[in-house]
Write a protein that holds these residues in place. Structure first.
Motif, PDB file in Angstrom:
ATOM      1  N   ALA A 145      53.463 111.069 -28.294  1.00  0.00           N
ATOM      2  CA  ALA A 145      54.281 109.953 -27.832  1.00  0.00           C
ATOM      3  C   ALA A 145      54.487 108.936 -28.947  1.00  0.00           C
ATOM      4  CB  ALA A 145      53.634 109.293 -26.620  1.00  0.00           C
ATOM      5  N   LEU A 146      53.418 108.621 -29.676  1.00  0.00           N
ATOM      6  CA  LEU A 146      53.528 107.673 -30.793  1.00  0.00           C
ATOM      7  C   LEU A 146      54.455 108.230 -31.874  1.00  0.00           C
ATOM      8  CD1 LEU A 146      49.776 106.590 -31.073  1.00  0.00           C
ATOM      9  CD2 LEU A 146      51.647 105.276 -30.056  1.00  0.00           C
ATOM     10  N   ALA A 147      54.352 109.525 -32.121  1.00  0.00           N
ATOM     11  CA  ALA A 147      55.212 110.146 -33.132  1.00  0.00           C
ATOM     12  C   ALA A 147      56.677 110.103 -32.722  1.00  0.00           C
ATOM     13  CB  ALA A 147      54.779 111.587 -33.377  1.00  0.00           C
ATOM     14  N   LEU A 148      56.929 110.138 -31.425  1.00  0.00           N
ATOM     15  CA  LEU A 148      58.305 110.113 -30.917  1.00  0.00           C
ATOM     16  C   LEU A 148      58.888 108.710 -30.847  1.00  0.00           C
ATOM     17  CD1 LEU A 148      57.963 112.748 -28.045  1.00  0.00           C
ATOM     18  CD2 LEU A 148      59.182 113.039 -30.216  1.00  0.00           C
ATOM     19  N   GLY A 149      58.068 107.712 -31.178  1.00  0.00           N
ATOM     20  CA  GLY A 149      58.563 106.351 -31.206  1.00  0.00           C
ATOM     21  C   GLY A 149      58.046 105.452 -30.105  1.00  0.00           C
ATOM     22  N   ALA A 150      57.280 106.003 -29.170  1.00  0.00           N
ATOM     23  CA  ALA A 150      56.696 105.191 -28.103  1.00  0.00           C
ATOM     24  C   ALA A 150      55.556 104.345 -28.651  1.00  0.00           C
ATOM     25  CB  ALA A 150      56.201 106.074 -26.963  1.00  0.00           C
ATOM     26  N   GLU A 151      55.167 103.315 -27.890  1.00  0.00           N
ATOM     27  CA  GLU A 151      54.083 102.435 -28.319  1.00  0.00           C
ATOM     28  C   GLU A 151      52.905 102.477 -27.357  1.00  0.00           C
ATOM     29  OE1 GLU A 151      55.028  99.058 -30.485  1.00  0.00           O
ATOM     30  OE2 GLU A 151      57.185  99.395 -30.420  1.00  0.00           O
ATOM     31  N   GLY A 152      52.847 103.587 -26.605  1.00  0.00           N
ATOM     32  CA  GLY A 152      51.767 103.812 -25.668  1.00  0.00           C
ATOM     33  C   GLY A 152      52.195 104.838 -24.648  1.00  0.00           C
ATOM     34  N   VAL A 153      51.300 105.120 -23.701  1.00  0.00           N
ATOM     35  CA  VAL A 153      51.590 106.119 -22.675  1.00  0.00           C
ATOM     36  C   VAL A 153      51.189 105.599 -21.300  1.00  0.00           C
ATOM     37  CG1 VAL A 153      51.319 108.073 -24.245  1.00  0.00           C
ATOM     38  CG2 VAL A 153      49.332 107.258 -22.942  1.00  0.00           C
ATOM     39  N   THR A 154      51.866 106.115 -20.301  1.00  0.00           N
ATOM     40  CA  THR A 154      51.459 105.925 -18.910  1.00  0.00           C
ATOM     41  C   THR A 154      51.033 107.279 -18.369  1.00  0.00           C
ATOM     42  OG1 THR A 154      52.982 104.079 -18.539  1.00  0.00           O
ATOM     43  CG2 THR A 154      52.216 105.261 -16.602  1.00  0.00           C
ATOM     44  N   MET A 155      49.866 107.329 -17.727  1.00  0.00           N
ATOM     45  CA  MET A 155      49.382 108.575 -17.131  1.00  0.00           C
ATOM     46  C   MET A 155      49.131 108.350 -15.647  1.00  0.00           C
ATOM     47  SD  MET A 155      46.853 110.265 -20.028  1.00  0.00           S
ATOM     48  CE  MET A 155      45.541 109.048 -19.895  1.00  0.00           C
ATOM     49  N   GLY A 156      49.554 109.312 -14.835  1.00  0.00           N
ATOM     50  CA  GLY A 156      49.324 109.239 -13.403  1.00  0.00           C
ATOM     51  C   GLY A 156      48.415 110.350 -12.925  1.00  0.00           C
ATOM     52  N   THR A 157      48.902 111.588 -13.001  1.00  0.00           N
ATOM     53  CA  THR A 157      48.137 112.739 -12.511  1.00  0.00           C
ATOM     54  C   THR A 157      46.769 112.823 -13.170  1.00  0.00           C
ATOM     55  OG1 THR A 157      50.216 113.929 -12.136  1.00  0.00           O
ATOM     56  CG2 THR A 157      48.208 115.234 -12.162  1.00  0.00           C
ATOM     57  N   ARG A 158      46.684 112.500 -14.466  1.00  0.00           N
ATOM     58  CA  ARG A 158      45.399 112.567 -15.160  1.00  0.00           C
ATOM     59  C   ARG A 158      44.399 111.568 -14.574  1.00  0.00           C
ATOM     60  NH1 ARG A 158      41.478 115.472 -17.593  1.00  0.00           N
ATOM     61  NH2 ARG A 158      40.757 114.699 -15.585  1.00  0.00           N
ATOM     62  N   PHE A 159      44.849 110.351 -14.242  1.00  0.00           N
ATOM     63  CA  PHE A 159      43.950 109.372 -13.638  1.00  0.00           C
ATOM     64  C   PHE A 159      43.639 109.724 -12.185  1.00  0.00           C
ATOM     65  CE2 PHE A 159      45.177 106.429 -17.143  1.00  0.00           C
ATOM     66  CZ  PHE A 159      43.897 106.043 -17.523  1.00  0.00           C
ATOM     67  N   LEU A 160      44.543 110.442 -11.535  1.00  0.00           N
ATOM     68  CA  LEU A 160      44.277 110.909 -10.172  1.00  0.00           C
ATOM     69  C   LEU A 160      43.048 111.809 -10.147  1.00  0.00           C
ATOM     70  CD1 LEU A 160      45.247 111.314  -7.190  1.00  0.00           C
ATOM     71  CD2 LEU A 160      46.703 113.153  -8.043  1.00  0.00           C
ATOM     72  N   CYS A 161      42.842 112.537 -11.235  1.00  0.00           N
ATOM     73  CA  CYS A 161      41.726 113.482 -11.316  1.00  0.00           C
ATOM     74  C   CYS A 161      40.591 112.894 -12.144  1.00  0.00           C
ATOM     75  CB  CYS A 161      42.221 114.798 -11.917  1.00  0.00           C
ATOM     76  SG  CYS A 161      41.098 116.186 -11.649  1.00  0.00           S
ATOM     77  N   THR A 162      40.101 111.723 -11.734  1.00  0.00           N
ATOM     78  CA  THR A 162      38.919 111.099 -12.335  1.00  0.00           C
ATOM     79  C   THR A 162      37.920 110.783 -11.235  1.00  0.00           C
ATOM     80  OG1 THR A 162      39.912 108.891 -12.153  1.00  0.00           O
ATOM     81  CG2 THR A 162      40.194 110.059 -14.255  1.00  0.00           C
ATOM     82  N   GLU A 163      36.701 110.525 -11.632  1.00  0.00           N
ATOM     83  CA  GLU A 163      35.649 110.255 -10.648  1.00  0.00           C
ATOM     84  C   GLU A 163      35.976 109.035  -9.789  1.00  0.00           C
ATOM     85  OE1 GLU A 163      33.154 111.943  -9.761  1.00  0.00           O
ATOM     86  OE2 GLU A 163      32.715 113.352 -11.378  1.00  0.00           O
ATOM     87  N   GLU A 164      36.560 108.004 -10.381  1.00  0.00           N
ATOM     88  CA  GLU A 164      36.781 106.761  -9.647  1.00  0.00           C
ATOM     89  C   GLU A 164      38.006 106.786  -8.746  1.00  0.00           C
ATOM     90  OE1 GLU A 164      34.602 105.546 -13.456  1.00  0.00           O
ATOM     91  OE2 GLU A 164      36.127 107.008 -12.860  1.00  0.00           O
ATOM     92  N   ASP A 197      41.380 120.066 -16.939  1.00  0.00           N
ATOM     93  CA  ASP A 197      40.362 121.075 -16.634  1.00  0.00           C
ATOM     94  C   ASP A 197      39.005 120.466 -16.297  1.00  0.00           C
ATOM     95  OD1 ASP A 197      39.517 120.204 -19.098  1.00  0.00           O
ATOM     96  OD2 ASP A 197      39.947 122.082 -20.149  1.00  0.00           O
ATOM     97  N   ASP A 198      38.982 119.152 -16.001  1.00  0.00           N
ATOM     98  CA  ASP A 198      37.716 118.546 -15.598  1.00  0.00           C
ATOM     99  C   ASP A 198      37.990 117.267 -14.815  1.00  0.00           C
ATOM    100  OD1 ASP A 198      38.569 116.807 -17.566  1.00  0.00           O
ATOM    101  OD2 ASP A 198      36.660 116.744 -18.649  1.00  0.00           O
ATOM    102  N   ILE A 199      36.904 116.654 -14.309  1.00  0.00           N
ATOM    103  CA  ILE A 199      36.997 115.421 -13.526  1.00  0.00           C
ATOM    104  C   ILE A 199      36.089 114.386 -14.190  1.00  0.00           C
ATOM    105  CG2 ILE A 199      36.818 114.398 -11.219  1.00  0.00           C
ATOM    106  CD1 ILE A 199      36.848 117.308 -10.102  1.00  0.00           C
ATOM    107  N   PRO A 200      36.554 113.744 -15.242  1.00  0.00           N
ATOM    108  CA  PRO A 200      35.714 112.791 -15.975  1.00  0.00           C
ATOM    109  C   PRO A 200      35.703 111.425 -15.303  1.00  0.00           C
ATOM    110  CG  PRO A 200      37.874 112.861 -16.951  1.00  0.00           C
ATOM    111  CD  PRO A 200      37.902 113.861 -15.815  1.00  0.00           C
ATOM    112  N   THR A 201      34.810 110.558 -15.765  1.00  0.00           N
ATOM    113  CA  THR A 201      34.929 109.151 -15.389  1.00  0.00           C
ATOM    114  C   THR A 201      36.118 108.565 -16.145  1.00  0.00           C
ATOM    115  OG1 THR A 201      33.541 108.325 -17.190  1.00  0.00           O
ATOM    116  CG2 THR A 201      32.409 108.972 -15.132  1.00  0.00           C
TER     117      THR A 201
END
Length: 330
Positions: free
Chosen positions: A191-210, A297-301
């Motif tokens: 994303a940074l290489a493509l010119g973005a200045e950060g990322v938004t993640m949804g599905t990845r945060f859905l699969c966390t312990e909290e 492939d995992d469920i991290p904090t």
């Protein structure tokens, strides 16, 4: 030690890392958002997960009890037979002292007109360059651009992130965040290489312990691949990417055969999706999931996820990528 990636976005929004947790309905509650804030990323409470503006005020207070770091509120405006009292939700956000809002859905003119005079920074989430330019013209401080890979509403243009992100970055002057199909350090660096200045993640945060989601759903995400989503409501011009299951496949089939919304209303009801998260049966309703499932492939904090994403990105930038550049004539 966690790496530090400083961009215009981190400077403007006062966070340590250029990572945002999307304001997922039914999921973006105080526990998850506070954990994201504590990790140094920017968490977003989902305003409309709360049944009333008064309930949102209480959820904001709960989040503040858990963290003293910055967090924001997502307020998504979508067509509805009985629209929520958006103006009251906006007033609740402003009076609670929230300084960052993620807007999404319809034209954000009305929202920006309320939030900006109150000193609230607005991050608008959209799926096309033309809508991003409109948001910028209206006064949005930054834009999150969702590629076709994203969960939820990818728009109707079907432009993947590899094209959409650099197009947005070159067209806009405000910071651009990349979203859709991003789940790890590689996605952040890309994303940074493509010119973005950060990322938004949804599905990845859905699969966390909290994440306040049944363990069965998280394990289902881990077991799924990038092939396990469906695009529903395409024929109605309201495309949504959701997990593939018997319910979503039935909805797709009915509409493909010429059905109308009334024929699938009972299948796509939001109450059924909420029950998926609460009761843990991934087959019982429609629920949002992006192509990023293929990278999970995992469920991290949350702390583990953000730490390894940012540190991994730093390692890629400092070590792997420079090693690919050969001196001229070598």
């Amino acid at each position: 030690m966690t790496a530090v990636l400083r961009t215009r976005f981190t400077d403007l929004f006062g966070v340590d890392h250029p990572v945002v947790q999307g304001g997922m309905q039914w999921v973006a509650r105080a526990g998850l958002v506070a954990a994201v804030a504590e990790s140094g990323a920017l968490g977003m409470l989902s305003a409309l997960t709360q049944p009333t503006p008064e309930a949102l005020v209480k959820e904001i207070a709960r989040c503040r009890d858990l963290t003293d770091k910055p967090f924001g509120v997502n307020l998504t405006v979508l067509p509805a037979i009985s629209p929520p009292p958006y103006a009251e939700y906006r007033r609740a956000v402003i009076e609670s002292g929230i300084t960052v809002v993620e807007t999404a859905g319809a034209n954000p003119a009305e929202q920006i007109a309320d939030f900006k005079p109150a000193g609230v920074k607005v991050l608008h989430k959209c799926t096309s360059v033309r809508h991003a330019l409109k948001a910028q013209a209206l006064g949005a401080d930054a834009v999150s651009i969702d590629g076709f890979e994203c969960a939820g509403h990818p728009g109707e243009d079907d432009i993947p992130g590899l094209v959409l992100i650099p197009r947005a970055a070159e067209a806009l002057t405000v910071p651009v965040l990349a979203a859709g199909g991003i789940a790890d350090a590689r996605g952040l660096v890309a994303a940074l290489a493509l010119g973005a200045e950060g990322v938004t993640m949804g599905t990845r945060f859905l699969c966390t312990e909290e994440a306040p989601v049944h363990r069965n759903v998280k394990e289902h995400i881990v077991a799924s691949s990038e092939l396990d989503t469906e695009l529903i409501l395409r024929q109605l011009g309201n495309t949504s990417r959701v997990a593939s299951n018997a319910v979503s496949r039935e909805a797709v089939g009915k509409l493909a055969a010429g059905g109308r919304f009334e024929d699938v209303r009972h299948l796509v009801a939001g109450s059924r999706g909420r029950q998926v998260y609460e009761l843990g049966d991934p087959e019982s309703g429609i629920w949002s999931a992006g192509l990023a499932m293929g990278l999970i492939d995992d469920i991290p904090t949350v702390a583990e996820l953000v730490g390894r994403t940012v540190t991994g990105a730093g390692d890629l930038i400092r070590r792997r990528l420079p090693g690919l550049v050969a001196a001229q004539g070598a």
